[in-house]
Design a protein around this motif. Structure first.
Motif, PDB file in Angstrom:
ATOM      1  N   ARG A  55       0.831  -1.174   0.133  1.00 41.64           N
ATOM      2  CA  ARG A  55       0.013  -0.144  -0.084  1.00 41.64           C
ATOM      3  C   ARG A  55       0.970   1.398  -0.033  1.00 41.64           C
ATOM      4  NH1 ARG A  55      -3.791  -1.465   4.306  1.00 41.64           N
ATOM      5  NH2 ARG A  55      -4.609   0.726   4.289  1.00 41.64           N
ATOM      6  N   ILE A  56       2.030   1.096   0.453  1.00 39.94           N
ATOM      7  CA  ILE A  56       2.887   2.527   0.512  1.00 39.94           C
ATOM      8  C   ILE A  56       3.683   2.598  -0.736  1.00 39.94           C
ATOM      9  CG2 ILE A  56       4.822   3.365   1.539  1.00 39.94           C
ATOM     10  CD1 ILE A  56       4.404   1.961   4.439  1.00 39.94           C
ATOM     11  N   THR A  57       3.930   1.564  -1.517  1.00 41.08           N
ATOM     12  CA  THR A  57       4.649   1.663  -2.960  1.00 41.08           C
ATOM     13  C   THR A  57       3.737   2.046  -3.818  1.00 41.08           C
ATOM     14  OG1 THR A  57       4.417  -0.804  -3.209  1.00 41.08           O
ATOM     15  CG2 THR A  57       6.435   0.003  -2.410  1.00 41.08           C
ATOM     16  N   GLN A  58       2.386   1.594  -3.736  1.00 42.07           N
ATOM     17  CA  GLN A  58       1.367   1.997  -4.567  1.00 42.07           C
ATOM     18  C   GLN A  58       1.087   3.505  -4.405  1.00 42.07           C
ATOM     19  OE1 GLN A  58      -1.800  -0.862  -3.663  1.00 42.07           O
ATOM     20  NE2 GLN A  58      -0.777  -2.241  -4.800  1.00 42.07           N
ATOM     21  N   ALA A  59       0.962   4.128  -3.032  1.00 40.24           N
ATOM     22  CA  ALA A  59       0.662   5.285  -2.979  1.00 40.24           C
ATOM     23  C   ALA A  59       1.854   6.374  -3.513  1.00 40.24           C
ATOM     24  CB  ALA A  59       0.412   5.654  -1.474  1.00 40.24           C
ATOM     25  N   ALA A  60       3.083   5.790  -3.145  1.00 41.91           N
ATOM     26  CA  ALA A  60       4.247   6.499  -3.747  1.00 41.91           C
ATOM     27  C   ALA A  60       4.431   6.612  -5.199  1.00 41.91           C
ATOM     28  CB  ALA A  60       5.495   5.815  -3.258  1.00 41.91           C
ATOM     29  N   LEU A  61       3.817   5.555  -5.996  1.00 45.04           N
ATOM     30  CA  LEU A  61       3.910   5.611  -7.359  1.00 45.04           C
ATOM     31  C   LEU A  61       2.862   6.482  -7.992  1.00 45.04           C
ATOM     32  CD1 LEU A  61       4.599   1.897  -8.162  1.00 45.04           C
ATOM     33  CD2 LEU A  61       6.313   3.806  -8.566  1.00 45.04           C
ATOM     34  N   ARG A  62       1.682   6.727  -7.165  1.00 46.06           N
ATOM     35  CA  ARG A  62       0.677   7.761  -7.702  1.00 46.06           C
ATOM     36  C   ARG A  62       1.209   9.097  -7.331  1.00 46.06           C
ATOM     37  NH1 ARG A  62      -2.623   3.151  -5.819  1.00 46.06           N
ATOM     38  NH2 ARG A  62      -4.090   2.571  -7.288  1.00 46.06           N
ATOM     39  N   LEU A  63       1.808   9.167  -6.401  1.00 44.59           N
ATOM     40  CA  LEU A  63       2.469  10.546  -5.953  1.00 44.59           C
ATOM     41  C   LEU A  63       3.459  10.793  -7.075  1.00 44.59           C
ATOM     42  CD1 LEU A  63       2.723  12.886  -4.023  1.00 44.59           C
ATOM     43  CD2 LEU A  63       4.312  11.567  -2.777  1.00 44.59           C
ATOM     44  N   LEU A  64       4.329   9.948  -7.363  1.00 43.52           N
ATOM     45  CA  LEU A  64       5.406  10.199  -8.503  1.00 43.52           C
ATOM     46  C   LEU A  64       4.802  10.824  -9.777  1.00 43.52           C
ATOM     47  CD1 LEU A  64       8.347  10.330  -9.466  1.00 43.52           C
ATOM     48  CD2 LEU A  64       7.655   7.732 -10.040  1.00 43.52           C
ATOM     49  N   VAL A  65       3.484  10.379 -10.022  1.00 40.99           N
ATOM     50  CA  VAL A  65       2.919  10.508 -11.441  1.00 40.99           C
ATOM     51  C   VAL A  65       2.294  12.129 -11.304  1.00 40.99           C
ATOM     52  CG1 VAL A  65       0.857  10.438 -12.811  1.00 40.99           C
ATOM     53  CG2 VAL A  65       2.298   8.385 -12.149  1.00 40.99           C
ATOM     54  N   TYR A  66       1.347  12.183 -10.346  1.00 42.00           N
ATOM     55  CA  TYR A  66       0.929  13.804 -10.172  1.00 42.00           C
ATOM     56  C   TYR A  66       2.180  14.735  -9.741  1.00 42.00           C
ATOM     57  CZ  TYR A  66      -3.471  11.378  -9.700  1.00 42.00           C
ATOM     58  OH  TYR A  66      -4.893  10.930  -9.870  1.00 42.00           O
ATOM     59  N   SER A  67       3.034  14.571  -9.304  1.00 41.31           N
ATOM     60  CA  SER A  67       4.014  15.642  -8.800  1.00 41.31           C
ATOM     61  C   SER A  67       4.799  15.793 -10.124  1.00 41.31           C
ATOM     62  CB  SER A  67       4.876  15.067  -7.575  1.00 41.31           C
ATOM     63  OG  SER A  67       5.656  13.708  -8.068  1.00 41.31           O
ATOM     64  N   ALA A  68       4.975  14.583 -10.955  1.00 37.73           N
ATOM     65  CA  ALA A  68       5.932  14.888 -12.001  1.00 37.73           C
ATOM     66  C   ALA A  68       5.123  15.886 -13.157  1.00 37.73           C
ATOM     67  CB  ALA A  68       6.004  13.468 -12.912  1.00 37.73           C
ATOM     68  N   VAL A  69       3.842  15.761 -13.296  1.00 39.79           N
ATOM     69  CA  VAL A  69       3.009  16.642 -13.976  1.00 39.79           C
ATOM     70  C   VAL A  69       2.827  17.923 -13.218  1.00 39.79           C
ATOM     71  CG1 VAL A  69       0.933  17.079 -15.191  1.00 39.79           C
ATOM     72  CG2 VAL A  69       2.229  14.718 -14.894  1.00 39.79           C
TER      73      VAL A  69
END
Length: 269
Positions: A55-69
């Motif tokens: 659940r932590i890695t999944q949230a981190a990858l979603r955060l990576l997407v939104y922050s990248a944009v």
């Protein structure tokens, strides 16, 4: 490709996520990227592999997407709070700092222009020099940041622009602008975009670069417009429109700014 793969397997989810980011489908990318990675593995700031709850890695990858944009910012802040809660609840106290940094360091760098310093920002961040510069700038050390930027750019003379990841070029340009050096910022970003083929295929291998490319184009168009360079503003605003013509609703303000800069032929009634 995105419409053809409505249900993506792990083998293609990462590639589709990067295409989704490139074309402004940020929420789709945030759904896809977590399917593409090992569910319980993250990399620490020092490069070590660490294991955490999926659940932590999944949230981190979603955060990576939104922050990248660079947004939507409410999604960024919500995911940051979620990661904090999950780390508090599922990670031993001795490992919480390194897990937070692994999940949030790069996103914090990517959203610094919009959100400023985040909790993970620090004066010493290992190899993530941009975080250290952002920390120094936020603490008033403009002279130090200016000197470090100048040294970094001088050390790259003779190298092709594509040797530097476009998302780092974008963030360095933003720092130059914050320092008031618009001329250097414009020239530096322009050299990278004008040599686009040298950036190579990594543009479609990392979410941060796929997103960073479009953010760089947006910024280049806006900088050109400020100086009255209509031809350059039109060139890069039209490139953004070609990629983000049916982007998510949260990106429409950016798309509309690009329509204005692109000229009458690109505007919609």
């Amino acid at each position: 490709m995105l419409s053809a793969w409505r249900t993506a397997t792990p083998a293609v989810a990462g590639d589709l996520a990067r295409l989704a980011v490139l074309t402004g489908h940020v929420h789709r990318a945030a759904e896809l990227l977590p399917r593409s990675e090992p569910e319980s593995v993250m990399t620490s700031p020092e490069g070590a592999v660490i294991r955490v709850q999926p659940r932590i890695t999944q949230a981190a990858l979603r955060l990576l997407v939104y922050s990248a944009v660079g947004g939507p910012l409410d999604s960024v802040t919500a995911l940051e709070r979620r990661i904090d809660r999950e780390v508090q609840g599922y990670v031993d106290a001795s490992r919480r700092t390194v897990v937070r940094q692994s999940a949030m360091d790069l996103p914090a760098v990517q959203t610094f222009p919009e959100l400023g310093l985040q909790a993970v920002h620090r004066a010493r961040a290992g190899g993530l020099y941009l975080m250290e510069w952002q920390w120094a700038l936020a603490h008033g050390d403009t002279a130090g940041v200016r000197a470090r930027l100048a040294a970094k750019l001088a050390g790259r003379k003779g190298r092709v622009p594509g040797d530097i990841p476009i998302d780092f070029t974008f963030q360095e340009t933003r720092l130059l602008l914050q320092l008031g050096d618009t001329l250097t910022a414009t020239e530096y970003l322009g050299r990278s975009l004008d040599a686009l083929p040298t950036l190579g295929s990594m543009l479609l291998s990392l979410v941060s670069e796929s997103a960073g490319l479009v953010r760089a184009m947006v910024l280049r168009a806006e900088l050109a417009a400020r100086t009255g360079d209509a031809a350059t503003a039109q060139r890069w605003s039209r490139a953004v429109l070609a990629l983000w013509s049916d982007a998510d609703v949260e990106l429409r303000p950016t798309v509309e700014r690009m329509r204005t800069l692109a000229g009458p032929a690109q505007r919609q009634d």
